[in-house]
Design an enzyme around this catalytic site. Structure first.
Site, PDB file in Angstrom:
ATOM      1  N   CYS A  35       0.868  -1.180   0.000  1.00  0.00           N
ATOM      2  CA  CYS A  35       0.000   0.000   0.000  1.00  0.00           C
ATOM      3  C   CYS A  35       0.903   1.227   0.000  1.00  0.00           C
ATOM      4  O   CYS A  35       2.004   1.177  -0.525  1.00  0.00           O
ATOM      5  CB  CYS A  35      -0.944  -0.028   1.200  1.00  0.00           C
ATOM      6  N   ARG A  93      -2.031  -0.801   5.572  1.00  0.00           N
ATOM      7  CA  ARG A  93      -3.090  -1.588   4.919  1.00  0.00           C
ATOM      8  C   ARG A  93      -2.578  -2.915   4.391  1.00  0.00           C
ATOM      9  O   ARG A  93      -3.279  -3.928   4.453  1.00  0.00           O
ATOM     10  CB  ARG A  93      -3.696  -0.809   3.743  1.00  0.00           C
TER      11      ARG A  93
END
Length: 141
Positions: A98, A103
């Site tokens: 990410c 994430r």
């Protein structure tokens, strides 16, 4: 609902407690660059579409982990694992990234829970790849 996107990619992500973090395989930017250059792994970018469109790793596929992020919270993509499964078999060697690594760590944990066996979280995310590439082209004196 999210849609599947192809192209280049980059990013990072993650989260979880100490025990969970110890179980999530990761790769640093330097190793990721070597692996991606050797074409032995696919790169899954889990940033939102607008971030992916601004720049990404060549050849990356984009499946957003979050559909929206606002000051009031994050809306997780309820079809994330299903969408990744439509792109890759569960034995595919993948680097998940990410922007900064938060994430992608969460996404890697979800994929491992769903039976993906060869996924690795990109420590530091797309930003770490950009820094690593910049250092290779402009080494410090």
């Amino acid at each position: 609902m999210g849609s599947l996107r192809g192209g280049g990619g980059g990013g990072g992500g993650g989260g979880g407690g100490m025990d969970e973090e110890a179980r999530i395989p990761m790769v640093d930017a330097e190793e990721a660059c070597a692996i991606l250059s050797a074409a032995t792994h696919q790169y899954l970018d889990v940033r939102m579409w607008e971030d992916f469109d601004k720049g990404h790793v060549a050849g990356a596929r984009n499946v957003p982990y979050y559909l929206s992020v606002t000051p009031h919270g994050k809306e997780k993509n309820p079809h994330f694992v299903e969408q990744v499964s439509a792109l890759y078999p569960k034995d595919q060697h993948m680097i998940v990234g990410c922007r900064s690594g938060v994430r992608s760590k969460l996404a890697t944990a979800d994929l491992m829970s769903a039976g993906f066996k060869n996924v690795r979280h990109l420590e530091g995310g797309y930003l770490s790849l950009l820094r690593s590439a910049n250092q290779r082209h402009h080494p410090a004196a």
